[in-house]
Design an enzyme around this catalytic site. Structure first.
Site, PDB file in Angstrom:
ATOM      1  CD  GLU A  96      48.292  40.882  40.610  1.00 28.26           C
ATOM      2  OE1 GLU A  96      48.299  39.881  39.872  1.00 28.26           O
ATOM      3  OE2 GLU A  96      47.250  41.572  40.801  1.00 28.26           O
ATOM      4  CB  SER A 124      38.683  48.307  39.821  1.00 30.03           C
ATOM      5  OG  SER A 124      39.416  47.755  40.891  1.00 30.03           O
ATOM      6  CG  ASN A 179      46.030  39.239  34.274  1.00 27.06           C
ATOM      7  OD1 ASN A 179      46.311  38.042  34.328  1.00 27.06           O
ATOM      8  ND2 ASN A 179      46.660  40.161  34.995  1.00 27.06           N
ATOM      9  CD1 TRP A 180      40.777  35.108  32.459  1.00 23.60           C
ATOM     10  CD2 TRP A 180      41.159  32.928  32.077  1.00 23.60           C
ATOM     11  NE1 TRP A 180      39.878  34.677  31.510  1.00 23.60           N
ATOM     12  CE2 TRP A 180      40.092  33.344  31.257  1.00 23.60           C
ATOM     13  CE3 TRP A 180      41.577  31.601  32.001  1.00 23.60           C
ATOM     14  CZ2 TRP A 180      39.430  32.479  30.378  1.00 23.60           C
ATOM     15  CZ3 TRP A 180      40.935  30.735  31.131  1.00 23.60           C
ATOM     16  CH2 TRP A 180      39.862  31.170  30.334  1.00 23.60           C
ATOM     17  CE  LYS A 181      44.988  40.285  38.146  1.00 28.80           C
ATOM     18  NZ  LYS A 181      44.973  41.334  39.162  1.00 28.80           N
ATOM     19  CD  GLU A 186      46.988  46.361  34.745  1.00 29.00           C
ATOM     20  OE1 GLU A 186      45.852  45.981  34.435  1.00 29.00           O
ATOM     21  OE2 GLU A 186      47.800  45.641  35.341  1.00 29.00           O
ATOM     22  N   GLY A 236      41.077  42.247  34.939  1.00 26.65           N
ATOM     23  CA  GLY A 236      41.345  41.133  35.850  1.00 26.65           C
ATOM     24  C   GLY A 236      40.052  40.457  36.267  1.00 26.65           C
ATOM     25  N   GLY A 237      39.528  40.836  37.425  1.00 27.42           N
ATOM     26  CA  GLY A 237      38.345  40.189  37.999  1.00 27.42           C
ATOM     27  C   GLY A 237      37.197  40.007  37.022  1.00 27.42           C
TER      28      GLY A 237
HETATM   29  P1  PGA Z   1      41.421  44.000  38.123  1.00 25.41           P
HETATM   30  O1  PGA Z   1      42.899  43.570  37.643  1.00 25.41           O
HETATM   31  O2  PGA Z   1      40.625  44.273  36.887  1.00 25.41           O
HETATM   32  O3  PGA Z   1      40.916  42.829  38.905  1.00 25.41           O
HETATM   33  O4  PGA Z   1      41.594  45.221  38.966  1.00 25.41           O
HETATM   34  C1  PGA Z   1      43.508  44.184  36.537  1.00 25.41           C
HETATM   35  C2  PGA Z   1      44.876  43.598  36.337  1.00 25.41           C
HETATM   36  O5  PGA Z   1      45.548  43.258  37.330  1.00 25.41           O
HETATM   37  O6  PGA Z   1      45.348  43.464  35.194  1.00 25.41           O
END
Ligand code: PGA
Length: 255
Positions: free
Chosen positions: A100, A216, A9-11, A170, A237-238
């Site tokens: 989010e 995370s 998930n690149w956001k 999540e 994500g990250g």
């Molecule tokens: P994160 O994000 O791996 O940066 O914690 C996960 C996500 O929001 O899907």
């Protein structure tokens, strides 16, 4: 056997050029290093999707997805993007109900139920996110919260429609914080989700639903998390913004 899936998930990160090069790196690394049946999904910003779709074409097990769609089919909704538009550029997945979007954009369970319907109508696989906040974890309400998100967002679906859903647990307190749920904490919730699906539908459907963990997740903690019996992959994500880290997470399923 249910599908193992690692989804990035690149956001709202990476401009167009950077996104296209990162995706090319991922496609090449997956081609060279990944063995097995695990599926790889990259959910990019919508403006990147068409180009990534062209590159994904040549990659057998890399798919692309959007991070959101609007609940209406089409019409006067300035700035929104529809399920059919996302599908038409080559996406197969869409993240729905990310915390989010629930927190910052007011997405309710009811709206998410409508988004799920329109996604399925256009053959997009929802990666449907559920999870509790820090307060809900600490007050012990988390099972109730997760059950209610499932009931209101998804349990209107017929059994055959539900088989097209991928779930992502999540915990909000673990997203982007570096505070991963322990493998035991995650497994406990994943098993609860599966039991809730078995009660609502049946055991076969529960056993065949892929449930990803997100929050995370990185190459160091992924092996322990993914070895839990009810964890079928991750929503990343990250760590999905680095081709090496993301591919290493995908490779946890190599062995
Ligand atoms: P994160 O994000 O791996 O940066 O914690 C996960 C996500 O929001 O899907």
């Amino acid at each position: 056997m249910r599908k193992k899936i690692v989804a990035g998930n690149w956001k709202m990160n990476l401009d167009y050029q950077t996104g296209v090069s990162l995706f090319s790196e991922i496609v090449n690394m997956v081609k060279d290093e990944v063995i097995g049946q695990q599926e790889v999904v990259v959910c990019s910003p919508a403006v990147h999707l068409y180009s990534l779709g062209q590159l994904a074409h040549s990659a057998t097990n890399v798919s692309i997805g959007a991070q959101n769609i609007y609940q209406a089919e089409s019409g006067a909704f300035t700035g929104e993007i529809s399920a059919s538009q996302v599908k038409s550029v080559g996406a197969d997945y869409v993240i729905l109900g990310h915390s989010e979007r629930r927190a910052y954009f007011g997405e309710t369970d009811e709206v998410l139920a409508e988004k799920t319907n329109v996604a399925l109508k256009h053959q997009l696989t929802p990666i449907f996110c559920i999870g509790e906040t820090k307060e809900e974890r600490e007050s012990g309400q988390f099972f109730d919260v997760i059950k209610s998100q499932l009931e209101k967002g998804l349990f209107h679906l017929s059994e055959s429609d539900f088989t097209k859903i991928v779930l992502a647990y999540e915990p909000v307190w673990a997203i982007g914080t570096g505070l991963t749920a322990s493998p035991e904490q995650a497994q406990e919730v994943h098993a609860f989700i599966r039991e809730t699906l078995a009660n609502q539908y049946n055991q076969a459907l529960a056993d065949s639903t892929s449930i990803l963990y997100g929050g995370s997740c990185n190459p160091t903690n992924a092996p322990d998390l993914f070895s839990q019996p009810d964890i079928d992959g991750g929503l990343i994500g990250g760590a999905s913004l680095k081709s090496r880290d993301f591919t290493d997470i995908v490779k946890v399923f190599n062995s």
